[in-house]
Design a protein around this motif. Structure first.
Motif, PDB file in Angstrom:
ATOM      1  N   ARG A 132       0.820  -1.214   0.000  1.00 14.84           N
ATOM      2  CA  ARG A 132       0.000   0.000   0.000  1.00 14.84           C
ATOM      3  C   ARG A 132       0.853   1.262   0.000  1.00 14.84           C
ATOM      4  O   ARG A 132       0.428   2.306  -0.493  1.00 14.84           O
ATOM      5  CB  ARG A 132      -0.924   0.010   1.224  1.00 14.84           C
ATOM      6  N   TYR A 133       2.055   1.146   0.534  1.00 17.17           N
ATOM      7  CA  TYR A 133       2.937   2.312   0.640  1.00 17.17           C
ATOM      8  C   TYR A 133       3.432   2.781  -0.722  1.00 17.17           C
ATOM      9  O   TYR A 133       3.272   3.949  -1.098  1.00 17.17           O
ATOM     10  CB  TYR A 133       4.102   1.967   1.569  1.00 17.17           C
ATOM     11  N   ASP A 134       4.034   1.881  -1.498  1.00 22.76           N
ATOM     12  CA  ASP A 134       4.660   2.304  -2.752  1.00 22.76           C
ATOM     13  C   ASP A 134       4.850   1.081  -3.638  1.00 22.76           C
ATOM     14  O   ASP A 134       5.589   0.160  -3.279  1.00 22.76           O
ATOM     15  CB  ASP A 134       6.008   2.972  -2.458  1.00 22.76           C
ATOM     16  N   GLY A 135       4.201   1.087  -4.797  1.00 22.91           N
ATOM     17  CA  GLY A 135       4.316  -0.043  -5.718  1.00 22.91           C
ATOM     18  C   GLY A 135       5.699  -0.235  -6.286  1.00 22.91           C
ATOM     19  O   GLY A 135       6.005  -1.292  -6.847  1.00 22.91           O
ATOM     20  N   SER A 136       6.566   0.764  -6.162  1.00 23.74           N
ATOM     21  CA  SER A 136       7.943   0.638  -6.635  1.00 23.74           C
ATOM     22  C   SER A 136       8.919   0.358  -5.501  1.00 23.74           C
ATOM     23  O   SER A 136      10.128   0.499  -5.666  1.00 23.74           O
ATOM     24  CB  SER A 136       8.360   1.895  -7.402  1.00 23.74           C
ATOM     25  N   CYS A 137       8.386  -0.033  -4.351  1.00 24.44           N
ATOM     26  CA  CYS A 137       9.197  -0.599  -3.272  1.00 24.44           C
ATOM     27  C   CYS A 137       9.087  -2.110  -3.435  1.00 24.44           C
ATOM     28  O   CYS A 137       8.017  -2.691  -3.228  1.00 24.44           O
ATOM     29  CB  CYS A 137       8.678  -0.147  -1.911  1.00 24.44           C
ATOM     30  N   LEU A 138      10.161  -2.752  -3.838  1.00 25.68           N
ATOM     31  CA  LEU A 138      10.135  -4.141  -4.290  1.00 25.68           C
ATOM     32  C   LEU A 138      10.756  -5.053  -3.239  1.00 25.68           C
ATOM     33  O   LEU A 138      11.876  -4.816  -2.783  1.00 25.68           O
ATOM     34  CB  LEU A 138      10.898  -4.268  -5.610  1.00 25.68           C
ATOM     35  N   ILE A 139      10.038  -6.110  -2.880  1.00 19.98           N
ATOM     36  CA  ILE A 139      10.484  -7.024  -1.829  1.00 19.98           C
ATOM     37  C   ILE A 139      10.655  -8.426  -2.410  1.00 19.98           C
ATOM     38  O   ILE A 139       9.771  -8.929  -3.101  1.00 19.98           O
ATOM     39  CB  ILE A 139       9.471  -7.075  -0.667  1.00 19.98           C
ATOM     40  N   ASP A 140      11.795  -9.045  -2.132  1.00 22.71           N
ATOM     41  CA  ASP A 140      12.058 -10.421  -2.543  1.00 22.71           C
ATOM     42  C   ASP A 140      12.390 -11.216  -1.288  1.00 22.71           C
ATOM     43  O   ASP A 140      13.498 -11.125  -0.752  1.00 22.71           O
ATOM     44  CB  ASP A 140      13.223 -10.463  -3.538  1.00 22.71           C
ATOM     45  N   ALA A 146      15.445  -5.958  -0.568  1.00 25.65           N
ATOM     46  CA  ALA A 146      14.481  -4.893  -0.816  1.00 25.65           C
ATOM     47  C   ALA A 146      15.093  -3.993  -1.870  1.00 25.65           C
ATOM     48  O   ALA A 146      16.316  -3.829  -1.927  1.00 25.65           O
ATOM     49  CB  ALA A 146      14.183  -4.105   0.455  1.00 25.65           C
ATOM     50  N   ALA A 147      14.249  -3.418  -2.705  1.00 22.82           N
ATOM     51  CA  ALA A 147      14.745  -2.527  -3.752  1.00 22.82           C
ATOM     52  C   ALA A 147      13.779  -1.376  -3.926  1.00 22.82           C
ATOM     53  O   ALA A 147      12.592  -1.472  -3.595  1.00 22.82           O
ATOM     54  CB  ALA A 147      14.911  -3.282  -5.073  1.00 22.82           C
ATOM     55  N   ALA A 148      14.309  -0.294  -4.442  1.00 16.95           N
ATOM     56  CA  ALA A 148      13.490   0.856  -4.807  1.00 16.95           C
ATOM     57  C   ALA A 148      13.731   1.149  -6.278  1.00 16.95           C
ATOM     58  O   ALA A 148      14.876   1.125  -6.739  1.00 16.95           O
ATOM     59  CB  ALA A 148      13.847   2.070  -3.956  1.00 16.95           C
ATOM     60  N   ARG A 149      12.649   1.428  -6.995  1.00 11.79           N
ATOM     61  CA  ARG A 149      12.747   1.760  -8.423  1.00 11.79           C
ATOM     62  C   ARG A 149      12.115   3.125  -8.640  1.00 11.79           C
ATOM     63  O   ARG A 149      10.945   3.333  -8.359  1.00 11.79           O
ATOM     64  CB  ARG A 149      12.022   0.705  -9.262  1.00 11.79           C
TER      65      ARG A 149
END
Length: 238
Positions: A132-140, A146-149
């Motif tokens: 819900r926070y940010d669709g471009s905060c990516l979690i694996d 964790a990644a940010a795009r």
């Protein structure tokens, strides 16, 4: 006449077994070495001339992103016509800049093309909040990353700093989204914005991956396990 499309249903059973068996053997070898993942990309380097040729026709923002990453972190390690990658460039585990872009409307419409990764373990019960926070905060979860795009490193620092605050319970999703918008705006106006200028928490150094665990096998799983063991024994990969 178009060629018939081939997919998983078209793969011969023998080939399905071969892939599974070799992947099983690879995982066992890695675990025997105490490895969770491999990282061969850091062993190569892309020359300045190659980089210039690759990004020559890229969109301007992505091209500037590459130039900024080279200025800060040196030459990339790997390249394709549409991607450049850096590995193990402190504080980042991995950096990727792509000529292909995706529209992202939070906090305002822009194109995402710069993805930066860190080791970070997100508890599964926090996945929904981060979604819900940010669709471009990516979690694996498996990789423990964790990644940010986004379109800048400053925005990626901000994304991940706020991610950490959500995970640790010091900030709500709604507060993080509002703070993100105002803080990134302040940064772009030349004002002080520590959340955009570096990590405000200590980064883990490995050990964040979660390989999960096997489930109790049913009859079909027991049968395929037996076939995998027989294949590996016959091929000398046990």
């Amino acid at each position: 006449m178009d060629q018939p499309q081939r997919g998983p249903a078209d793969i011969e059973v023998t080939n399905r077994l071969t892939v599974l068996a070799n992947a099983t053997a690879d995982a066992k070898a890695m675990m025997d070495r105490g490895e969770h993942e491999t990282d061969k990309g850091a062993q190569t380097t892309v020359s300045p001339e190659e980089v210039d040729e690759i990004i020559g026709t890229w969109p301007e923002a992505a091209k500037m992103g590459v130039q900024q990453m080279v200025l800060q972190y040196g030459q990339p390690n790997e390249a394709t016509p549409t991607k450049l990658l850096w590995f193990d460039r402190t504080p980042w585990k991995r950096i990727q800049v792509t000529s292909d872009q995706v529209v992202h409307k939070f906090p305002t419409p822009h194109a995402d093309f710069l993805t930066q990764y860190i080791d970070y373990e997100v508890p599964p019960d926090k996945f929904e909040e981060l979604g819900r926070y940010d669709g471009s905060c990516l979690i694996d979860r498996t990789m423990g990353e964790a990644a940010a795009r986004c379109d800048s490193e400053a925005a990626n620092f901000l994304t991940l700093n706020l991610m950490h605050e959500i995970v640790t319970g010091t900030r709500t999703v709604d507060d993080a989204r509002a703070f993100y918008s105002e803080t990134l705006s302040a940064y772009c106006l030349g004002e002080s914005a520590p959340h955009c200028e570096g990590f405000l928490f200590e980064l883990p150094t490995g050990g964040s991956g979660d390989p999960d665990h096997p489930v109790p096998p049913g009859p079909k799983a027991k049968a395929i396990t037996q076939q995998v063991e027989e294949f590996l024994s016959a091929s000398g990969r046990t």
